[in-house]
Design an enzyme around this catalytic site. Sequence first.
Site, PDB file in Angstrom:
ATOM      1  N   LEU B  64       0.941  -1.274   0.094  1.00 11.12           N
ATOM      2  CA  LEU B  64       0.055  -0.109   0.072  1.00 11.12           C
ATOM      3  C   LEU B  64       1.015   1.246   0.080  1.00 11.12           C
ATOM      4  O   LEU B  64       0.336   2.377   0.012  1.00 11.12           O
ATOM      5  CB  LEU B  64      -1.100  -0.198   1.213  1.00 11.12           C
ATOM      6  CG  LEU B  64      -1.972  -1.187   0.951  1.00 11.12           C
ATOM      7  CD1 LEU B  64      -2.927  -1.100   2.431  1.00 11.12           C
ATOM      8  CD2 LEU B  64      -2.535  -1.383  -0.051  1.00 11.12           C
ATOM      9  N   ASP B 306      -1.127  -9.515  -5.005  1.00  5.73           N
ATOM     10  CA  ASP B 306       0.341  -9.196  -5.025  1.00  5.73           C
ATOM     11  C   ASP B 306       0.316  -7.706  -5.473  1.00  5.73           C
ATOM     12  O   ASP B 306       1.356  -7.609  -6.346  1.00  5.73           O
ATOM     13  CB  ASP B 306       1.099 -10.249  -5.664  1.00  5.73           C
ATOM     14  CG  ASP B 306       2.946 -10.071  -5.135  1.00  5.73           C
ATOM     15  OD1 ASP B 306       2.862  -9.642  -4.046  1.00  5.73           O
ATOM     16  OD2 ASP B 306       3.466 -10.515  -6.157  1.00  5.73           O
ATOM     17  N   HIS B 310       3.176   1.274  -8.766  1.00  5.28           N
ATOM     18  CA  HIS B 310       4.452   1.976  -9.303  1.00  5.28           C
ATOM     19  C   HIS B 310       3.905   3.301  -9.849  1.00  5.28           C
ATOM     20  O   HIS B 310       3.003   3.548 -10.866  1.00  5.28           O
ATOM     21  CB  HIS B 310       5.098   1.216 -10.085  1.00  5.28           C
ATOM     22  CG  HIS B 310       5.859   0.044  -9.457  1.00  5.28           C
ATOM     23  ND1 HIS B 310       6.872   0.341  -8.370  1.00  5.28           N
ATOM     24  CD2 HIS B 310       5.736  -1.175  -9.671  1.00  5.28           C
ATOM     25  CE1 HIS B 310       7.327  -0.915  -8.375  1.00  5.28           C
ATOM     26  NE2 HIS B 310       6.815  -1.799  -8.931  1.00  5.28           N
TER      27      HIS B 310
END
Lengths: 329, 428
Positions: B64, B306, B310
């Site tokens: 997170l 998962d 970015h």
Amino acid sequence: MSSQPSHKLQLNEHGRLRHFLTIDGLSRDLLVQILDTAESFAALPGRPVKKVPLLRGRIITNLFFENSTRTRTTFELAAKLLSADVINFNISTSATSKGETLLDTLRNIEAMHSDMFVVRHAQSGAAHFIAEHCSPRVSVINAGDGRHSHPTQAMLDMFTIRKHKGDFTPLRVAIVGDVLHSRVARSQILALNTLGVSEVRIVGPRTLLPTEARALGVHVFHDLEEGIKDVDVVIMLRLQNERMDGALLPNEHEYFRLYGLTDERLEAAKPDAIVMHPGPMNRGIEMDSEVADGPRSVVLQQVSYGIAVRMAVMSMAMQSQADLAGGEA
Amino acid sequence: MSISIINGRLIDPAHGIDDTLDLHIDGETIVAVGDAPAEFAAEEVIDARGCVVAPGLVDMAAGLREPGYEHKGTLASETLAAARGGITTVLCSPDTKPVIDNSAVVELVHRIARKLGQARVLATGALTQGLKGEMLAEMAALKQAGCVAVSNAHFPLASTLVERRALEYAATFGLPVFLRPEDRHLRADGCAHEGVVSARLGLPAIPSAAESVAVARDLALAEHTQAQVHFRTLSTQTAARMISEAQAAGLAVTADVAAHQLHLTEMDVDGFVAECNVSPPLRTLADRDALRRAVADGTISAICSDHKPHEPDAKQRPFPETEPGISGLESLLGLVLRLVEEKVLDLPTALARVTCGPADILGLPYGRLGVGTPADVCIFDMDRRWTLSAATMVSEGRNTPFDGWDFAGVITHTIFNGHVVYRATDSN
């Protein structure tokens, strides 16, 4: 997903070479066209007036993120013989070392109105990345990216082979040494298979060969004499000295004992077999000086043919830019 | 707030329910499944006719990013993405800056998440101080602060001895240990599976053995220490087989897989597709199929996102230099439901892998629709389809290889702790 396979990226809508990033996916006809075009340039350096005006007014930028004097010089010479203006950027000591991203560097250099980038980079896929992100009016020529591809080197090797052997189809070719880390070997394998040779072999210890090598379309040998038996061409690869020690190989001595090419070992190949090396060569490690300087070595011819091949690729890619501009050369 | 969800196909894998049943919520808890309690008057009635009413999803592992990496994502943006993805409980990974290796950071994360109120954020504490792999983290304090598991994220441990001590120490406090099995020496500088694609593209490669060697070591230590070991994000058929054999032999180990590993393979990397740079790398079709079988037979009892959001720059580089990871919260349910469409799993089993499966691994009361349990619900319409668009994702990270993929199951409502935190409208 935004990225696309290199072979799709490097052809324009007319099927002409827009970028030259890899041999992968290119047709036999296109490779032959490169060789034929190179043939027309091969005599130029021997003439009193060496230049042709094909790329007059064009700007070609050498973007070398990794040092290589010889490759850069041959690209520069090829561009100059085509009458282009050449800018050299040695980026490993420049902007990116100050934290600038590759994309920022690209944008800055694009603003200088280059028509072509010649790119060398330590990472596989770097030329592909630049080709995807540069302006549509720029062509990218891959001068070596990581372990991936070095297509002009492969084509100059093909040119050399054709000069000596003519037809590719009956040939057996052995590539010896560090295939795992070699962008040259990958490109050579693709080119040889596309041009239809009878057999491509790779020879080396298992530490220096890809585990999935057979998927590349080669036969794998771990014994040098067996691997070069009855071949028409022996291509020796450079063994990076930094890889000599440690876990890949025990030492230079054992490597040379097992895989170094000597006149005696070369007896296993066909009597008229030629010996090639992309350079720079480590004498006494990859091959004996007797072989390197001997009658079967075509190493220096490879270097001079490299200029003609690079002229061919640059002129072909620039011609596809003319397609884009509506036919104006 | 009281809510009645009526006429829906209620699927609660934890209780083996798959029936047309109403669900009634009062405040933060479920008060009835089926008929409403006497004198229950709902303030809101959701007509779920034609829809599936399922437990809110439980995601075993998501990055997170806050604190420390807010340029990649914040608790606000990522819990919003969770709500949009039907996820009501998220275990955040400890690789923040500072690392979640002390109670102050745990409390910070919990406090921000509580205030946002979009999803339940549970912290995974660090196994070692600073995730450096050397000194044990203050696991007792981490547990007291609310951590439900400990992990060294993707960072290696200094030695097998440190791993042994870490497992023993975690077992002292009954903390499950999440291990990402990967031998760092075999991984080396690899960025893609060691196979036909990496051989062709010349990408530094990671062999399957990097995972199986680590699984073998971790299983030996799990047996020796009797710690509760959970294997994170498996990627190979060998690892799945080894874990299945260990489970058959009576070892209480569990495992999860990232949803993208069940759909993509090494072939998707071709063309240097940076969105497909993930860790562990995408493997072969045989691996993918073996992982699917392991999910179906329960060897792998949880599918996770998962999630690794970015900033665009992280993927705008030559492939080996790009940062691994997929922004996965918003595609988790879609990818799981695709397994149903492809007949890999039936719908209740698929939902179990993202609800009670992960909750059971952690011994948490979530991911189920029982009376008295927290009112976390995901309602979706299997008959409506949607297309994932990276451009319109609410996660700060738009790094997804599934841009443009078509999925079944439009989420109409996400209810977290009795509050509707996401409601589909024409504009979303």
